[in-house]
Design an enzyme around this catalytic site. Structure first.
Site, PDB file in Angstrom:
ATOM      1  N   ARG A  81      65.760 103.391  77.187  1.00 35.41           N
ATOM      2  CA  ARG A  81      66.475 102.159  76.866  1.00 35.41           C
ATOM      3  C   ARG A  81      66.201 101.743  75.418  1.00 35.41           C
ATOM      4  NH1 ARG A  81      65.797  96.579  80.238  1.00 35.41           N
ATOM      5  NH2 ARG A  81      63.733  96.712  79.323  1.00 35.41           N
TER       6      ARG A  81
ATOM      7  N   TYR B 169      61.243  85.195  76.631  1.00 37.22           N
ATOM      8  CA  TYR B 169      60.459  86.166  75.845  1.00 37.22           C
ATOM      9  C   TYR B 169      61.252  87.372  75.369  1.00 37.22           C
ATOM     10  CZ  TYR B 169      59.954  88.067  80.607  1.00 37.22           C
ATOM     11  OH  TYR B 169      60.192  88.528  81.871  1.00 37.22           O
ATOM     12  N   LYS B 170      62.538  87.435  75.702  1.00 36.78           N
ATOM     13  CA  LYS B 170      63.354  88.574  75.255  1.00 36.78           C
ATOM     14  C   LYS B 170      64.033  88.216  73.933  1.00 36.78           C
ATOM     15  CE  LYS B 170      63.618  90.430  79.901  1.00 36.78           C
ATOM     16  NZ  LYS B 170      64.240  90.289  81.219  1.00 36.78           N
TER      17      LYS B 170
HETATM   18  C1  LIG Z   1      63.424  90.342  82.373  1.00 35.00           C
HETATM   19  C2  LIG Z   1      64.243  89.866  83.512  1.00 35.00           C
HETATM   20  C3  LIG Z   1      63.717  88.966  84.438  1.00 35.00           C
HETATM   21  C4  LIG Z   1      62.282  88.559  84.323  1.00 35.00           C
HETATM   22  O1  LIG Z   1      61.853  87.647  85.252  1.00 35.00           O
HETATM   23  P1  LIG Z   1      60.386  87.035  85.090  1.00 35.00           P
HETATM   24  O2  LIG Z   1      60.298  86.044  86.160  1.00 35.00           O
HETATM   25  O3  LIG Z   1      60.269  86.485  83.709  1.00 35.00           O
HETATM   26  O4  LIG Z   1      59.406  88.147  85.241  1.00 35.00           O
HETATM   27  C5  LIG Z   1      64.561  88.490  85.433  1.00 35.00           C
HETATM   28  N1  LIG Z   1      65.839  88.907  85.523  1.00 35.00           N
HETATM   29  C6  LIG Z   1      66.365  89.803  84.649  1.00 35.00           C
HETATM   30  C7  LIG Z   1      67.788  90.233  84.771  1.00 35.00           C
HETATM   31  C8  LIG Z   1      65.573  90.318  83.635  1.00 35.00           C
HETATM   32  O5  LIG Z   1      66.059  91.217  82.788  1.00 35.00           O
END
Ligand SMILES: *Cc1c(COP(=O)(O)O)cnc(C)c1O
Length: 415
Positions: free
Chosen positions: A374, A225-226
């Site tokens: 950020r 989702y990023k």
């Molecule tokens: C956003 C992020 C996550 C997110 O984990 P989810 O299980 O999707 O909530 C994990 N690790 C890093 C480094 C992140 O930036």
């Protein structure tokens, strides 16, 4: 470093020759918004609503259960994984889309520890993303507290690797500082001491070119989702190097990781290769949305994406320093291109209200506790003029103390 524009007009000129400009209309963004948070939640690809409507109306509504076969639902983890693999320098058959990043971390960390019996240390960074650390802590408890989580600073990682260490678990790009690790060098240092590597690519997959195969990374996870624009809560992915696949024991032995799920046998038998890391039924609607995001990213030249991202973040940092000499912002992201991911962060004692005031102006970034502002840079839909204008807004918010209005001090659940 290529030269940076020093006027708004020069930014506009750069936008005119931007090789990625044709991607902008392929995303849907609210008018007037400058979105500097695609590193946290990517934006909506223009095709996603149509694609989801079709999956819902035709594949679910009409095809019903037949769509597991006729629409290929059952192969979504493999299909999306193999489409994603080239974006991270991975071969087909190494990458699967499934579960969340946290769950995939758990599975791979547990499986990796089992490959190093007798070694009891997990090395990570003290300011790694919390879920990574929490998962390691929880797993250590589950395994009877025989493992030690050794947390060190970024510059002390190599020195922390010894023959008691089983796994080096790192985020490729730090979620707070945006600092980028040299994956190949650290993996080589780990392997020299018999240590396995587990990389979290949440802030690098889709943001910069990388080569998991060449770096000989053992394991990786990442986020849908990023930078991949899969939508809120999109499924994540995992990677297992070919050499480990047949030796790996899946810690969550669900039926989708079985060699023959639809034989409905009473006992577990692992699927060949990376598929044994799958657990349960894939979330089809979320996968459909993520596929649009991956397809779009796969069309882009990641070298061009990286070049524009570095130029935008350097422009942002340089202009903040130029415009905002003495207003309490302290940059914590490296200026060296080789050390910077796709974000620029500053600390400020009033980070929360400053960001709320910026958001009210349509400039969307986020805050990471306790005091980090950020700003993420996503080259497929951002322009240089927007980056320029974002700093103008930030300067006005800080100079006029606009952030000190009461409505900007109210804290919300999600930051
Ligand atoms: C956003 C992020 C996550 C997110 O984990 P989810 O299980 O999707 O909530 C994990 N690790 C890093 C480094 C992140 O930036």
């Amino acid at each position: 470093m290529t030269h940076l524009p020093t006027t708004r007009k020069a930014c506009a000129a750069l936008d005119l020759v931007d090789p990625l400009a044709s991607f902008r209309p392929r995303f849907t963004l609210p008018p007037g918004v400058i979105y500097l948070d695609g590193n946290s939640l990517g934006v909506l690809p223009a095709l996603t609503p149509e694609r989801l409507a079709k999956v819902i109306a035709d594949e679910w509504g009409q095809g019903l259960i037949r769509s597991w076969n006729t629409a290929g639902w059952v192969d979504l983890p493999q299909r999306l994984g193999d489409k994603l693999a080239p974006l991270i320098g991975a071969a087909a058959g190494t990458t699967r889309v499934c579960d969340s990043t946290s769950v995939n971390l758990f599975k791979l960390l547990a499986a990796a520890l089992a490959l190093r019996p007798g070694r009891t240390v997990i090395v990570s960074e003290a300011d790694n993303f919390p879920t990574d650390l929490y998962i390691a802590e929880g797993l250590a408890a589950l395994l009877g507290q025989q493992h030690e989580l050794r947390l060190v600073a970024a510059d002390e990682i190599e020195a922390a690797l010894d023959d008691r260490v089983a796994v080096l678990m790192l985020s490729h790009v730090n979620y707070r500082t945006g600092r980028l690790h040299d994956m190949a060098a650290l993996t080589a240092a780990a392997h020299a001491r018999g240590v396995l590597t587990l990389w979290d690519l949440a802030h690098s997959a889709g943001a910069l070119p990388m080569d998991l195969s060449a770096a000989q990374a053992d394991f990786a996870v990442g986020c849908g989702y990023k930078y991949l624009n899969g939508g809120p809560g999109a499924p994540a992915f995992l990677y297992v190097a070919p050499a480990h696949q047949s030796r790996l024991a899946a810690p969550l032995s669900g039926w989708f990781g079985h060699a023959r799920p639809f034989a409905f046998e009473s006992h577990y038998a692992p699927a060949p290769g990376v598929d044994r890391l799958l657990v349960g039924t894939p979330s089809v609607l979320s996968m459909a949305a993520l596929e649009v995001g991956i397809d779009l990213m796969a069309e882009a030249d990641l070298g061009q994406v990286r070049e524009k991202s570095l130029r935008m973040s350097a422009l942002f940092a340089a202009r903040v320093e130029h415009e905002l000499g003495d207003v309490g912002l302290v940059r914590i992201s490296p200026l060296d291109d080789a050390l910077r991911g796709s974000q620029v962060c500053f600390t400020h004692t009033q980070a929360w209200p400053v960001m709320q005031a910026l958001i009210a102006r349509g400039v969307i970034g986020d805050v990471r506790a306790p005091d980090i502002l950020r700003f993420g840079f996503t080259p497929l839909y951002l322009s240089y003029v927007q980056v320029w204008d974002a700093v103008t807004h930030l300067a006005e918010v800080l100079r006029t103390r606009e952030w000190d209005a009461p409505q900007f001090h109210h804290r919300q659940k999600v930051t």
